[in-house]
Write a protein that holds these residues in place. Structure first.
Motif, PDB file in Angstrom:
ATOM      1  N   SER A 298       0.819  -1.211   0.000  1.00  0.00           N
ATOM      2  CA  SER A 298       0.000   0.000   0.000  1.00  0.00           C
ATOM      3  C   SER A 298       0.853   1.262   0.000  1.00  0.00           C
ATOM      4  CB  SER A 298      -0.926   0.013   1.217  1.00  0.00           C
ATOM      5  OG  SER A 298      -0.185   0.157   2.416  1.00  0.00           O
ATOM      6  N   LEU A 299       2.144   1.101   0.260  1.00  0.00           N
ATOM      7  CA  LEU A 299       3.059   2.243   0.276  1.00  0.00           C
ATOM      8  C   LEU A 299       3.989   2.251  -0.933  1.00  0.00           C
ATOM      9  CD1 LEU A 299       4.110   1.995   4.040  1.00  0.00           C
ATOM     10  CD2 LEU A 299       2.310   3.432   3.060  1.00  0.00           C
ATOM     11  N   LEU A 300       3.866   1.242  -1.789  1.00  0.00           N
ATOM     12  CA  LEU A 300       4.800   1.065  -2.893  1.00  0.00           C
ATOM     13  C   LEU A 300       4.128   1.316  -4.239  1.00  0.00           C
ATOM     14  CD1 LEU A 300       6.431  -2.280  -1.686  1.00  0.00           C
ATOM     15  CD2 LEU A 300       7.186   0.046  -1.184  1.00  0.00           C
ATOM     16  N   TYR A 301       4.964   1.393  -5.270  1.00  0.00           N
ATOM     17  CA  TYR A 301       4.491   1.485  -6.649  1.00  0.00           C
ATOM     18  C   TYR A 301       5.315   0.479  -7.446  1.00  0.00           C
ATOM     19  CZ  TYR A 301       2.856   5.905  -4.776  1.00  0.00           C
ATOM     20  OH  TYR A 301       2.260   6.857  -3.991  1.00  0.00           O
ATOM     21  N   ASN A 302       4.642  -0.374  -8.219  1.00  0.00           N
ATOM     22  CA  ASN A 302       5.357  -1.452  -8.892  1.00  0.00           C
ATOM     23  C   ASN A 302       4.748  -1.713 -10.260  1.00  0.00           C
ATOM     24  OD1 ASN A 302       6.501  -3.914  -9.729  1.00  0.00           O
ATOM     25  ND2 ASN A 302       6.686  -4.648  -7.625  1.00  0.00           N
ATOM     26  N   HIS A 303       5.518  -1.459 -11.310  1.00  0.00           N
ATOM     27  CA  HIS A 303       5.002  -1.656 -12.663  1.00  0.00           C
ATOM     28  C   HIS A 303       4.775  -3.131 -12.968  1.00  0.00           C
ATOM     29  CE1 HIS A 303       8.863  -3.151 -14.380  1.00  0.00           C
ATOM     30  NE2 HIS A 303       9.397  -2.385 -13.440  1.00  0.00           N
ATOM     31  N   ARG A 304       5.392  -4.033 -12.203  1.00  0.00           N
ATOM     32  CA  ARG A 304       5.198  -5.465 -12.431  1.00  0.00           C
ATOM     33  C   ARG A 304       3.917  -5.975 -11.771  1.00  0.00           C
ATOM     34  NH1 ARG A 304      10.528  -4.766 -11.016  1.00  0.00           N
ATOM     35  NH2 ARG A 304      12.082  -5.188 -12.648  1.00  0.00           N
ATOM     36  N   ALA A 305       3.382  -5.215 -10.850  1.00  0.00           N
ATOM     37  CA  ALA A 305       2.171  -5.641 -10.135  1.00  0.00           C
ATOM     38  C   ALA A 305       1.296  -4.419  -9.869  1.00  0.00           C
ATOM     39  CB  ALA A 305       2.548  -6.332  -8.829  1.00  0.00           C
ATOM     40  N   ALA A 306       0.974  -3.713 -10.940  1.00  0.00           N
ATOM     41  CA  ALA A 306       0.243  -2.448 -10.796  1.00  0.00           C
ATOM     42  C   ALA A 306      -1.119  -2.646 -10.132  1.00  0.00           C
ATOM     43  CB  ALA A 306       0.076  -1.787 -12.168  1.00  0.00           C
ATOM     44  N   ALA A 307      -1.857  -3.676 -10.557  1.00  0.00           N
ATOM     45  CA  ALA A 307      -3.191  -3.888 -10.003  1.00  0.00           C
ATOM     46  C   ALA A 307      -3.127  -4.277  -8.532  1.00  0.00           C
ATOM     47  CB  ALA A 307      -3.929  -4.968 -10.802  1.00  0.00           C
ATOM     48  N   TYR A 308      -2.173  -5.121  -8.176  1.00  0.00           N
ATOM     49  CA  TYR A 308      -2.062  -5.561  -6.779  1.00  0.00           C
ATOM     50  C   TYR A 308      -1.712  -4.391  -5.864  1.00  0.00           C
ATOM     51  CZ  TYR A 308      -0.712  -8.095  -2.608  1.00  0.00           C
ATOM     52  OH  TYR A 308      -0.634  -8.539  -1.311  1.00  0.00           O
ATOM     53  N   THR A 309      -0.669  -3.637  -6.214  1.00  0.00           N
ATOM     54  CA  THR A 309      -0.295  -2.508  -5.357  1.00  0.00           C
ATOM     55  C   THR A 309      -1.405  -1.464  -5.307  1.00  0.00           C
ATOM     56  OG1 THR A 309       0.928  -1.543  -7.221  1.00  0.00           O
ATOM     57  CG2 THR A 309       2.198  -2.803  -5.621  1.00  0.00           C
ATOM     58  N   ALA A 310      -2.085  -1.254  -6.441  1.00  0.00           N
ATOM     59  CA  ALA A 310      -3.188  -0.293  -6.452  1.00  0.00           C
ATOM     60  C   ALA A 310      -4.323  -0.750  -5.539  1.00  0.00           C
ATOM     61  CB  ALA A 310      -3.700  -0.104  -7.881  1.00  0.00           C
ATOM     62  N   SER A 311      -4.592  -2.058  -5.530  1.00  0.00           N
ATOM     63  CA  SER A 311      -5.666  -2.564  -4.666  1.00  0.00           C
ATOM     64  C   SER A 311      -5.348  -2.354  -3.192  1.00  0.00           C
ATOM     65  CB  SER A 311      -5.928  -4.053  -4.946  1.00  0.00           C
ATOM     66  OG  SER A 311      -4.889  -4.881  -4.453  1.00  0.00           O
ATOM     67  N   LYS A 312      -4.074  -2.458  -2.843  1.00  0.00           N
ATOM     68  CA  LYS A 312      -3.686  -2.242  -1.453  1.00  0.00           C
ATOM     69  C   LYS A 312      -3.685  -0.750  -1.105  1.00  0.00           C
ATOM     70  CE  LYS A 312      -3.339  -6.558  -0.539  1.00  0.00           C
ATOM     71  NZ  LYS A 312      -4.340  -7.207   0.360  1.00  0.00           N
ATOM     72  N   HIS A 313      -3.323   0.109  -2.072  1.00  0.00           N
ATOM     73  CA  HIS A 313      -3.481   1.553  -1.872  1.00  0.00           C
ATOM     74  C   HIS A 313      -4.959   1.870  -1.604  1.00  0.00           C
ATOM     75  CE1 HIS A 313       0.389   3.593  -2.992  1.00  0.00           C
ATOM     76  NE2 HIS A 313       0.641   2.386  -3.446  1.00  0.00           N
ATOM     77  N   PHE A 314      -5.841   1.244  -2.371  1.00  0.00           N
ATOM     78  CA  PHE A 314      -7.280   1.462  -2.212  1.00  0.00           C
ATOM     79  C   PHE A 314      -7.720   1.112  -0.789  1.00  0.00           C
ATOM     80  CE2 PHE A 314     -11.617  -0.068  -2.094  1.00  0.00           C
ATOM     81  CZ  PHE A 314     -12.315   0.933  -2.749  1.00  0.00           C
ATOM     82  N   ILE A 315      -7.312  -0.074  -0.332  1.00  0.00           N
ATOM     83  CA  ILE A 315      -7.690  -0.504   1.014  1.00  0.00           C
ATOM     84  C   ILE A 315      -7.232   0.507   2.054  1.00  0.00           C
ATOM     85  CG2 ILE A 315      -7.188  -2.215   2.814  1.00  0.00           C
ATOM     86  CD1 ILE A 315      -7.214  -4.351   0.613  1.00  0.00           C
ATOM     87  N   SER A 316      -5.988   0.951   1.931  1.00  0.00           N
ATOM     88  CA  SER A 316      -5.425   1.883   2.912  1.00  0.00           C
ATOM     89  C   SER A 316      -6.179   3.211   2.928  1.00  0.00           C
ATOM     90  CB  SER A 316      -3.950   2.124   2.599  1.00  0.00           C
ATOM     91  OG  SER A 316      -3.361   2.965   3.563  1.00  0.00           O
ATOM     92  N   VAL A 317      -6.408   3.782   1.753  1.00  0.00           N
ATOM     93  CA  VAL A 317      -7.098   5.076   1.678  1.00  0.00           C
ATOM     94  C   VAL A 317      -8.560   4.936   2.090  1.00  0.00           C
ATOM     95  CG1 VAL A 317      -7.801   6.933   0.123  1.00  0.00           C
ATOM     96  CG2 VAL A 317      -5.523   5.939  -0.095  1.00  0.00           C
TER      97      VAL A 317
END
Length: 239
Positions: free
Chosen positions: A135-154
């Motif tokens: 949720s604190l990272l940005y990763n072009h290899r796993a954009a959807a996964y990291t974005a989903s965790k950003h969503f949960i956090s926000v």
């Protein structure tokens, strides 16, 4: 004795949470897609376990199941929104990403809404969301996964603010987990600071019971979180 409902309880973190909470004498409502595994876990835990098979992306069915469990358990004190998936290698890219977003973001939001409405009416309770250091990272290899965790956090931050504006005593707890040995991570490469699931869940339980807003698991990840927050976007673009 509390009543705790856990989604994604058939394996990994969810399963271990159920075992550890039952060992403390709490009733646990176990939700997952795999009926056989739920029944095996119920047999291991005993009379403190209540099970329901559910795909959390079926929102109408989910509301029915949540209410059935609450009625059977005599109420709900904590809801742990743990259901989630990682990258799905066998599906075409968009189908894999859309399914991940549907489970990790949309189904999470539905469960959070349900729990918040229930606890507001009840007068209090605790919602626990299984986020990630991602949720604190940005990763072009796993954009959807990291974005989903950003969503949960926000999303949880927004609901924490909501909780402060109503009379009910609702705690919103976000778990930011690092690498943990589970079925989801057993094939992952490049992991470090990897924790056994039993140790990781002990720390989660301790933080949940203290009603913390944020829990870093294991604790050392808090240091990395502080470092990550200082990294500007142009650095992420080069990684």
């Amino acid at each position: 004795m509390r009543s705790i409902i856990i989604t994604g309880a058939t394996s990994g973190i969810g399963r271990e949470l159920a075992i550890q909470y039952a060992a403390k004498g709490d009733k646990v409502g176990l939700i997952g897609r795999r009926t056989e595994r739920l029944e095996e876990l119920k047999a291991e835990i005993g009379e403190l376990a209540y099970v329901r098979t559910l795909d959390v992306t079926d929102h109408e069915r989910a509301e029915v199941v949540y209410r059935e469990l609450i009625d059977e358990m005599g109420g709900m004190d904590v809801m742990v929104l743990n259901a989630g998936i990682g990258r799905i290698q066998m599906l075409p890219p968009w189908r894999a990403e859309s399914k991940l977003i549907e489970v990790n973001s949309l189904a999470f939001a539905h469960g959070c809404h349900f729990a918040f409405d229930y606890f507001r009416e009840k007068g209090g309770g605790q919602i626990v969301g299984m986020s990630s250091m991602a949720s604190l990272l940005y990763n072009h290899r796993a954009a959807a996964y990291t974005a989903s965790k950003h969503f949960i956090s926000v999303y949880m931050t927004g609901f924490r603010q909501k909780a402060r504006r109503i009379e009910a005593d609702i705690t919103i707890t976000e778990i930011r987990a690092g690498y943990i040995w589970t079925e989801m991570t057993e094939r992952a490469k490049g992991m470090f600071w990897v924790a056994p699931v039993e140790k990781a869940v002990r720390q989660m339980v301790k933080g949940i019971d203290k009603k913390k807003n944020y829990i870093y698991v294991t604790k050392r990840w808090r240091l990395l979180a502080w470092v990550v927050k200082c990294i500007p976007e142009w650095v992420w673009n080069r990684i």
